[in-house]
Motif scaffolding. Structure first.
Motif, PDB file in Angstrom:
ATOM      1  N   GLU A  67      69.856  14.849 -34.043  1.00 23.20           N
ATOM      2  CA  GLU A  67      69.123  13.628 -33.350  1.00 23.20           C
ATOM      3  C   GLU A  67      68.607  14.308 -32.099  1.00 23.20           C
ATOM      4  O   GLU A  67      69.080  14.947 -31.381  1.00 23.20           O
ATOM      5  CB  GLU A  67      70.214  12.509 -32.794  1.00 23.20           C
ATOM      6  CG  GLU A  67      70.860  12.004 -34.073  1.00 23.20           C
ATOM      7  CD  GLU A  67      72.132  11.305 -33.445  1.00 23.20           C
ATOM      8  OE1 GLU A  67      72.599  11.572 -32.392  1.00 23.20           O
ATOM      9  OE2 GLU A  67      72.308  10.425 -34.313  1.00 23.20           O
ATOM     10  N   VAL A  68      67.204  13.710 -32.013  1.00 19.21           N
ATOM     11  CA  VAL A  68      66.530  14.099 -30.817  1.00 19.21           C
ATOM     12  C   VAL A  68      66.761  12.945 -29.660  1.00 19.21           C
ATOM     13  O   VAL A  68      66.321  11.820 -29.916  1.00 19.21           O
ATOM     14  CB  VAL A  68      65.173  14.274 -30.893  1.00 19.21           C
ATOM     15  CG1 VAL A  68      64.288  14.603 -29.556  1.00 19.21           C
ATOM     16  CG2 VAL A  68      65.096  15.370 -31.746  1.00 19.21           C
ATOM     17  N   GLN A  69      67.638  13.242 -28.737  1.00 17.48           N
ATOM     18  CA  GLN A  69      67.876  12.180 -27.750  1.00 17.48           C
ATOM     19  C   GLN A  69      66.732  11.961 -26.546  1.00 17.48           C
ATOM     20  O   GLN A  69      66.420  12.956 -26.108  1.00 17.48           O
ATOM     21  CB  GLN A  69      69.383  12.235 -27.180  1.00 17.48           C
ATOM     22  CG  GLN A  69      70.256  11.946 -28.224  1.00 17.48           C
ATOM     23  CD  GLN A  69      71.681  11.740 -27.596  1.00 17.48           C
ATOM     24  OE1 GLN A  69      72.215  12.281 -26.790  1.00 17.48           O
ATOM     25  NE2 GLN A  69      72.103  10.553 -28.054  1.00 17.48           N
ATOM     26  N   LYS A  70      66.407  10.678 -26.426  1.00 22.27           N
ATOM     27  CA  LYS A  70      65.327  10.552 -25.435  1.00 22.27           C
ATOM     28  C   LYS A  70      66.071   9.798 -24.189  1.00 22.27           C
ATOM     29  O   LYS A  70      66.965   8.821 -24.229  1.00 22.27           O
ATOM     30  CB  LYS A  70      64.341   9.544 -25.974  1.00 22.27           C
ATOM     31  CG  LYS A  70      63.415  10.452 -27.068  1.00 22.27           C
ATOM     32  CD  LYS A  70      62.517   9.622 -27.635  1.00 22.27           C
ATOM     33  CE  LYS A  70      62.124  10.424 -28.728  1.00 22.27           C
ATOM     34  NZ  LYS A  70      61.516   9.383 -29.778  1.00 22.27           N
ATOM     35  N   GLU A 101      60.409  17.890 -30.298  1.00 24.24           N
ATOM     36  CA  GLU A 101      60.802  17.255 -31.394  1.00 24.24           C
ATOM     37  C   GLU A 101      59.779  17.916 -32.604  1.00 24.24           C
ATOM     38  O   GLU A 101      58.627  18.060 -32.307  1.00 24.24           O
ATOM     39  CB  GLU A 101      60.500  15.718 -31.053  1.00 24.24           C
ATOM     40  CG  GLU A 101      61.145  14.695 -31.952  1.00 24.24           C
ATOM     41  CD  GLU A 101      60.721  13.372 -31.485  1.00 24.24           C
ATOM     42  OE1 GLU A 101      60.792  12.429 -32.376  1.00 24.24           O
ATOM     43  OE2 GLU A 101      60.343  13.367 -30.499  1.00 24.24           O
ATOM     44  N   THR A 102      60.416  17.893 -33.767  1.00 24.35           N
ATOM     45  CA  THR A 102      59.499  18.114 -34.992  1.00 24.35           C
ATOM     46  C   THR A 102      59.436  16.891 -35.687  1.00 24.35           C
ATOM     47  O   THR A 102      60.447  16.164 -36.243  1.00 24.35           O
ATOM     48  CB  THR A 102      60.408  19.224 -35.875  1.00 24.35           C
ATOM     49  OG1 THR A 102      60.938  20.188 -34.863  1.00 24.35           O
ATOM     50  CG2 THR A 102      59.466  19.697 -36.884  1.00 24.35           C
ATOM     51  N   TYR A 139      65.886  21.445 -43.791  1.00 24.68           N
ATOM     52  CA  TYR A 139      66.675  20.349 -43.210  1.00 24.68           C
ATOM     53  C   TYR A 139      67.891  20.599 -42.218  1.00 24.68           C
ATOM     54  O   TYR A 139      68.176  20.028 -41.304  1.00 24.68           O
ATOM     55  CB  TYR A 139      67.565  19.941 -44.467  1.00 24.68           C
ATOM     56  CG  TYR A 139      68.556  18.802 -44.172  1.00 24.68           C
ATOM     57  CD1 TYR A 139      68.130  17.363 -43.905  1.00 24.68           C
ATOM     58  CD2 TYR A 139      70.030  18.886 -44.297  1.00 24.68           C
ATOM     59  CE1 TYR A 139      69.179  16.406 -43.455  1.00 24.68           C
ATOM     60  CE2 TYR A 139      70.874  17.782 -44.015  1.00 24.68           C
ATOM     61  CZ  TYR A 139      70.534  16.630 -43.602  1.00 24.68           C
ATOM     62  OH  TYR A 139      71.280  15.658 -43.061  1.00 24.68           O
ATOM     63  N   PHE A 160      68.066  14.503 -20.761  1.00 26.59           N
ATOM     64  CA  PHE A 160      67.372  14.384 -22.061  1.00 26.59           C
ATOM     65  C   PHE A 160      65.805  14.334 -22.000  1.00 26.59           C
ATOM     66  O   PHE A 160      65.116  14.280 -22.861  1.00 26.59           O
ATOM     67  CB  PHE A 160      67.574  13.319 -22.896  1.00 26.59           C
ATOM     68  CG  PHE A 160      69.174  13.009 -23.252  1.00 26.59           C
ATOM     69  CD1 PHE A 160      69.816  14.204 -23.882  1.00 26.59           C
ATOM     70  CD2 PHE A 160      69.763  12.294 -22.796  1.00 26.59           C
ATOM     71  CE1 PHE A 160      70.963  14.233 -24.312  1.00 26.59           C
ATOM     72  CE2 PHE A 160      71.295  11.994 -23.125  1.00 26.59           C
ATOM     73  CZ  PHE A 160      71.773  12.983 -23.854  1.00 26.59           C
ATOM     74  N   THR A 194      74.988   8.738 -22.356  1.00 27.97           N
ATOM     75  CA  THR A 194      74.358   8.495 -23.503  1.00 27.97           C
ATOM     76  C   THR A 194      74.571   7.057 -24.095  1.00 27.97           C
ATOM     77  O   THR A 194      73.866   6.355 -24.750  1.00 27.97           O
ATOM     78  CB  THR A 194      74.816   9.306 -24.649  1.00 27.97           C
ATOM     79  OG1 THR A 194      76.280   9.204 -24.818  1.00 27.97           O
ATOM     80  CG2 THR A 194      74.454  11.001 -24.418  1.00 27.97           C
ATOM     81  N   THR A 219      66.304  20.687 -38.951  1.00 26.22           N
ATOM     82  CA  THR A 219      65.936  19.517 -38.053  1.00 26.22           C
ATOM     83  C   THR A 219      66.944  18.383 -38.270  1.00 26.22           C
ATOM     84  O   THR A 219      66.578  17.275 -37.634  1.00 26.22           O
ATOM     85  CB  THR A 219      64.578  19.023 -39.067  1.00 26.22           C
ATOM     86  OG1 THR A 219      65.167  18.890 -40.339  1.00 26.22           O
ATOM     87  CG2 THR A 219      63.591  19.927 -38.938  1.00 26.22           C
ATOM     88  N   ALA A 220      67.945  18.654 -38.721  1.00 19.73           N
ATOM     89  CA  ALA A 220      68.920  17.406 -38.807  1.00 19.73           C
ATOM     90  C   ALA A 220      69.850  17.289 -37.860  1.00 19.73           C
ATOM     91  O   ALA A 220      71.195  17.725 -37.574  1.00 19.73           O
ATOM     92  CB  ALA A 220      70.065  17.833 -40.329  1.00 19.73           C
ATOM     93  N   ARG A 227      79.174   6.025 -31.338  1.00 17.80           N
ATOM     94  CA  ARG A 227      79.225   6.150 -32.696  1.00 17.80           C
ATOM     95  C   ARG A 227      80.335   7.338 -32.682  1.00 17.80           C
ATOM     96  O   ARG A 227      80.308   8.223 -32.042  1.00 17.80           O
ATOM     97  CB  ARG A 227      77.941   6.633 -33.086  1.00 17.80           C
ATOM     98  CG  ARG A 227      76.981   5.367 -33.093  1.00 17.80           C
ATOM     99  CD  ARG A 227      75.473   6.001 -33.469  1.00 17.80           C
ATOM    100  NE  ARG A 227      75.259   6.921 -32.447  1.00 17.80           N
ATOM    101  CZ  ARG A 227      74.140   7.759 -33.067  1.00 17.80           C
ATOM    102  NH1 ARG A 227      73.577   7.662 -33.907  1.00 17.80           N
ATOM    103  NH2 ARG A 227      73.939   8.767 -31.891  1.00 17.80           N
TER     104      ARG A 227
END
Lengths: 289, 545, 357
Positions: free
Chosen positions: B489-492, B529-530, B483, B524, B367, B486-487, B371
């Protein structure tokens, strides 16, 4: 009518269905499993043992072992010289007459009475010299005689436990064959098995293992049946595998139930109750802590 | 909702009316306890059942230490031969090692001895189980990510130490079952190329079984490994305190805060209560369910064996791996290479454990994410990682099942040979199928979440419109629930720019980067994804009704 | 239910993150955090009677713990350790163990449940929020620590005096060696101990069940006999170590049952006495005793890892992880009719090892 359809999307619905399904499968399995064991009674014995024995043999055994017990190639071995003890064991434990083709003939409730078995044993015993049905004094070992039991234990672990397991729970052999559990086997049949070596079991003749040794082994087995689980539930006496299964299912499940209780949100007062509280006391309920 | 802040430096005289008791003050003047504890007393822990799995391990370990001390008061770790004359009749007059005789003594003649043995053993099984379940929780929720990689490694080391400690303890009574385990271990050691024979002779003090091994193992079991475990557990817990606990996504919970209940009083009571609950469960088990009846196994002697000889469950995967291995052995230049032992007992677990240990670093490399992460992943939102985990569990599970192939054979009337062949195929096929299925299921669950967010929860209530159209009523989710779902991260997948810059110079480290891009693609490329646009669109659509 | 009262204006305008060089791209949360929900009181927060009830429940649980602990000491003293009792579903269990387990188990359980119940009903359930701070040190601390370290290194002269530096490193490198070196006396060198057993020319095969020498006539077809060398007990200290290599099984096979090449059949027959043959009892895989003898198939199975040896085919492996045949011990008969070894095993018995060849 609407309640069921309204609740089928409930977050817990899947679990309810799962439990129901498991219950149904379990119940079905239990019903099917128990229906297979059926015993049938039979006619009384005649006084002429040899004649009766021959008659019974010819009607029930000869299709595999031939009319005079000389055996049929690929079907049943010759019974000449196997001795009365072998007949008493094979028929007495229900192994004979064999029902289905399989890797091994399993024991089942015997279909002959002891008198009939004795008659057949007498007939086969007369065909050729072989071990006789043992006298009860040979196999009725004393489970309270410390010397006998401890000698039997050493002998059992040296000669028998490799196949039958230290607790006599049985074990696997090659190609689907197995050494049966000894928990329910009668002392006479245990003695006869050692003497005659049924199916793939080796023979422990009196030169290799004296009659007293055999009696000691039986005394040990009887002793362990009565007092072998001082620590509690024995989980089938199959050792660490059942202990591991137990800890991963029941114990883990129980601990997670407690963890859920600790981690779950506390039960909140209903809105009606909160409203009632605020109306009667004039205080803000969410500050009241 | 309230926030607590530790007091900073206040003006002198501001705290004059704070009363301290003399004992605490005495301690404070010497140890600075007020300074040291000011941020600890009301430290916040988030509530969730899965955060308590590690505590099961911790508290069962405490119980193991306590019951272990009790056992050492009577256990005699010696391989000297004695003739037994205790109260267990079926072994009267049998010659055995003092280790075995003293274990019989604990079981039958010391009051509460059997109870403590069973407490010790049950707690040990629970300890290692809890470590593994806890590790799986950490894995599937991504709690090993920065800054917790070091703690993952500490936890991993604790698991390995737990396995060794368990095996050592299981072997100490010198009964027929554990002696067979040691015999197998000695066979495995002999198979190690070049040094195996020497290692075996040094460990056992000569020929197997010799007279030295049980006393040596005893020191390792009661001193060396427990000391390491205590030290590492302390470090593990300090890191949990310093780094603060992770939490699930939800309204008000961010990567920069921790929401929960304070250590004093709530978590003191909850964790302390849980400790006693675990003690209670283990004592009830010890009173009601028998474990490791060594008296039934008899003393160890190398010419005896029992059908169905199995190790404790946590060594079962090694047993299974030994059982399913084909019989490959090479003789080259006068030396024997026993692949039939080396591969299943050293190489397979080596690969399995190495993969487990390096996973956080591997994932971070893919990735490139540097962070800190304090919000947990829901397993469905990381389909590839989850699928890897389930694949790994399947691999381990097949090994585990193979370790009990003889018992499976007798209980289900199957042939051991057919079962072994099945496992030989499943060990390769199983993880692949599990990987694929898990990934599909995870993506399906993601879609369901998306559906819920966009259309609300299906209530199961069917309405018929005047035109005769059947529709299911959907209940919209609360803002908090929306929330929560959907809270994340959508990793690409990693996108590589051109491999060469405008001057035609190749990018440095291109090959490693390409490999990373490939791994990232695999990890990934599938995601659901929303987006807010979709939500707005549907909201707008509702407006038209 | 179709009219939704959700306002959408709080939603962020722009979603989707930007790529950060070689970092995988990340989309931001699409919905805004509505913030921690308002605290809702429990019944015990509102109703003093409910709180009192909870208090009594907790106290009751704690008192059960007291009773259990005292009960355990009473049971320890008065329930004899030798007393067993049969319970349906549980079996014949030791009453002392059962009583102690139940007393202490329920005592601990009650204590734990009491504490948890107390926490859940009467202690605060208002969520607290604490801030997290990055683990990374702030620049000021970093700069300070780095300068302090540099000062320390400079003061030591570690970089200035290479001779000290290198010799210290060398000393540190050799320092751990004794930790291995001093362990030499853990055990003797293996030498060729794994190649030899107690069997020697003329050594009698003794039946461990009877303690008597085995005779040819003792072993009939279908019989499984075990045998140890006659001198096994001569050295009590080494008895178990010797047994671990020397234990053998004795069976009798009819000549027509033998399989394999003519040379192999001849060897197998020559090493037997009229078909009475002895094989090592120690598995060639990892050394468990193999003794699961199927007298009809002449298969010998190891219960540990299911290696199966065909005794009628010179002990060849027909299934499982063992790689080598079960070694046969050449035997003959002495003047008194007892079975005796012709020699030691002609190859090492038991598990493989590197030097085996």
């Amino acid at each position: 009518m609407n309640t069921l359809s309204a609740r089928r999307r409930h977050p817990l619905a899947a679990f309810v269905v799962l439990f129901l399904a498991l219950g149904v499968i379990g119940a079905t399995y239990a019903t099917l499993g128990s229906s297979s064991a059926k015993a049938s009674a039979s006619v009384a014995a005649t006084p002429e043992q040899l004649v009766e024995g021959q008659k019974l043999f010819q009607s029930s055994c000869s299709s595999c072992h031939n009319m005079n017990g000389q055996g049929v190639q690929g079907s049943g071995p010759s019974l000449i010289g196997v001795g009365a003890a072998a007949v008493d064991f094979q028929v007495g434990t229900g192994r004979m007459p064999a029902m289905q083709i399989g890797p091994q003939v399993p024991s089942k409730p015997p279909i002959f009475t002891q008198d009939q078995i004795d008659a057949m044993a007498a007939y086969i015993g007369a065909l050729g010299a072989g071990p006789d049905i043992p006298d009860p004094s040979l196999y009725n070992g004393d489970p309270n005689d410390a010397a006998s039991v401890s000698n039997g234990g050493v002998l059992f672990r040296t000669n028998c436990s490799q196949c039958h397991n230290v607790a006599g729970a049985g074990g696997a052999l090659t190609d689907g064959k197995f050494a049966p559990s000894l928990r329910e086997t009668s002392t006479k049949h245990i003695y006869e098995a050692m003497l005659t070596g049924p199916q793939n079991m080796p023979i422990f003749n009196d030169n290799v293992m004296s009659p007293q040794d055999k009696k000691d082994i039986i005394a040990y087995l009887v002793q362990t049946r009565t007092g072998s689980n001082p620590g509690g539930l024995d989980l089938g006496s199959i050792g660490p595998v059942s202990e591991g299964l137990f800890v991963w299912t029941i114990v883990l499940g129980l601990l997670i139930v407690f963890a859920c209780w600790i981690g779950a949100h506390t039960t909140k007062a209903s809105r009606a109750r909160v409203a009632h509280f605020e109306a009667t006391t004039g205080k803000d309920a969410s500050d009241n802590d | 909702m309230s926030a607590t802040t530790a007091p900073g430096a206040g003006a002198a005289g501001q705290y004059d009316d704070v009363k301290t008791d003399p004992v605490s003050s005495w301690a404070d003047e010497r140890l600075g306890i007020y300074k040291g504890s000011k941020n600890l007393i009301r430290k916040v822990f988030p509530d969730h059942w899965s955060f308590l799995l590690g505590e099961i391990a911790l508290f069962s370990f405490i119980l193991i230490l306590l019951s272990g001390v009790f056992l050492t008061l009577w256990f005699n770790p010696s391989m000297g031969e004695v003739e037994y004359h205790g109260s267990y009749l079926p072994l009267d007059g049998v010659s055995m090692s003092q280790a075995y005789a003293s274990t019989l003594n604990i079981s039958f003649d010391v009051r509460a001895g059997l109870l403590m043995r069973q407490v010790h053993h049950w707690a040990a099984l629970i300890f290692i189980m809890a470590i593994m379940v806890h590790m799986l929780r950490i894995f599937f929720t991504g709690a090993f990510r920065k800054p917790r990689e070091i703690n993952w490694l500490i936890g991993f080391t604790l698991m390995v130490l737990g396995l060794l400690e368990g095996f050592a303890g299981y072997s100490l009574p010198d009964d027929l079952l554990s002696g067979t385990g040691l015999r197998i271990a000695s066979g495995v050691i002999l198979s190690i190329p070049i040094v195996g024979t020497y290692v075996s002779y040094f460990l056992f003090g000569g020929n197997f079984p010799g007279h030295d091994f049980i006393p040596r193992l005893f020191t390792i079991h009661v001193l060396l490994i427990p000391a390491l475990i205590v030290g590492l557990v302390t470090a593990h817990l300090i890191l949990v305190f310093v780094q603060k606990h992770t939490q699930w996504a939800g309204p008000g919970k961010t990567n920069d805060n921790v929401v929960g209940l304070p250590l004093l009083p709530v978590y003191t009571a909850k964790a302390g209560g849980f400790m006693f609950v675990i003690f209670g469960v283990v004592f009830l088990l010890a009173g009601l369910v028998q474990i490791n009846p060594i008296w039934a196994y008899g003393p160890y002697t190398p010419d005896q064996i029992s059908a169905g000889s199995q190790p404790d469950w946590y060594i079962g995967f090694l047993e299974g791996s030994l059982r399913m291995m084909p019989n490959w052995e090479w003789n080259i230049w006068g030396h024997t290479l026993s692949f039939n032992v080396l591969i299943p007992s050293l190489i397979v677990p080596g690969i399995l454990f190495t993969a487990l240990a390096v996973w956080p670093f591997l994932e971070q490399w893919i990735t490139g994410d540097k962070r800190e992460h304090h919000i947990l992943d829901r397993p469905r939102n990381r389909p590839t990682r989850t699928a890897f985990g389930v694949g790994g569990i399947t691999f381990y599970g097949v090994l585990w099942l193979a370790g009990g192939n003889d018992l499976i054979a007798t209980h289900f009337h199957l042939s051991v040979e057919a079962l072994t062949w099945t496992f030989r195929v499943l060990i390769f096929l199983g993880p692949v199928i599990a990987f694929w299925c898990t990934k599909r299921i995870a993506l399906g669950l993601q879609r369901r979440d998306k559906d819920k967010v966009l259309h609300g929860r299906e209530t199961g209530i069917i309405k018929v419109s005047l035109e005769g159209e059947f529709t299911e009523v959907h209940e919209p989710l609360s803002a908090g629930e929306r929330y929560r779902l959907t809270a994340h991260e959508v990793q690409k997948p990693l996108e590589l720019g051109p491999a060469t810059d405008e001057n035609g110079v190749e990018r440095p480290g291109n090959r490693a980067l390409k490999l990373r891009a490939k791994a990232s693609e695999a990890m990934f490329s599938d995601h659901v994804e929303t987006t807010v646009e979709e939500y707005k669109e549907i909201e707008a659509g509702h407006g038209h009704h | 239910m179709t009219d939704r009262d959700m306002e959408t204006d709080h939603l962020p305008e722009n979603t989707g993150g930007a790529g950060h060089g070689a970092v995988t791209t990340v989309a931001e949360d699409p919905f805004q955090d509505p913030g921690l929900p308002a605290h809702r009181p429990r019944v015990t927060d509102l109703d003093p009677r409910a709180a009192k009830r909870a208090e009594r429940q907790v106290a009751l649980l704690f008192m059960i713990a007291v009773v259990g602990v005292i009960g355990s000491m009473v049971c320890y003293t008065f329930v004899p350790n030798t007393k067993v009792h049969r319970f349906t579903g549980l079996g014949t269990v030791n009453m002392n163990n059962l009583a102690l387990g139940l007393c202490l188990g329920f005592a601990f359980l009650a204590l734990g449940c009491g504490a948890i119940h107390w926490a859940r009903t009467l202690m605060t359930d208002v969520d607290l929020v604490q801030e997290r701070h990055p683990m990374k040190s702030d620049p000021e601390s970093t700069a300070f620590a780095v300068s302090e370290f540099k000062q320390g290194v400079a003061d030591s002269g570690f970089t200035k005096y290479p001779l000290i530096r290198r010799s210290l490193l060398t000393a540190m490198m050799v320092l751990p060696l004794p930790a291995v070196w001093l362990l030499r006396d853990l055990g003797p060198m293996p030498k060729d101990a794994l190649r030899h057993t107690l069997w020697a020319p003329g050594m009698k095969l003794v039946n461990p069940n009877t303690g008597q020498p085995l005779r040819v006539s003792d072993v009939t077809v279908g019989t499984l006999a075990l045998a140890n060398p006659a001198n096994l007990n001569d050295d009590p200290d080494e008895r178990i170590d010797n047994l671990a290599k020397a234990a053998v099984l004795v069976v009798r096979l009819p000549q027509e049952a033998l399989k394999g090449s003519e040379a192999q059949k001849k060897k197998q027959w020559d090493w037997s006495v009229d078909g009475v043959m002895a094989f090592s009892k120690i598995c060639t895989h990892v050394g468990c005793p193999v003794a699961l003898y199927e007298q009809q198939t002449h298969h010998m199975l190891c219960p540990c890892h299911q290696s199966t040896f065909d005794l009628s085919d010179d002990g060849k492996v027909i299934f499982g992880p063992a790689a080598r045949s079960l070694p046969q011990l050449p035997i003959t008969v002495d003047a008194d009719g007892n079975l005796v070894a012709v020699s030691d095993f002609r190859e090492p018995v038991g598990p493989s090892f590197w030097e085996r060849g």
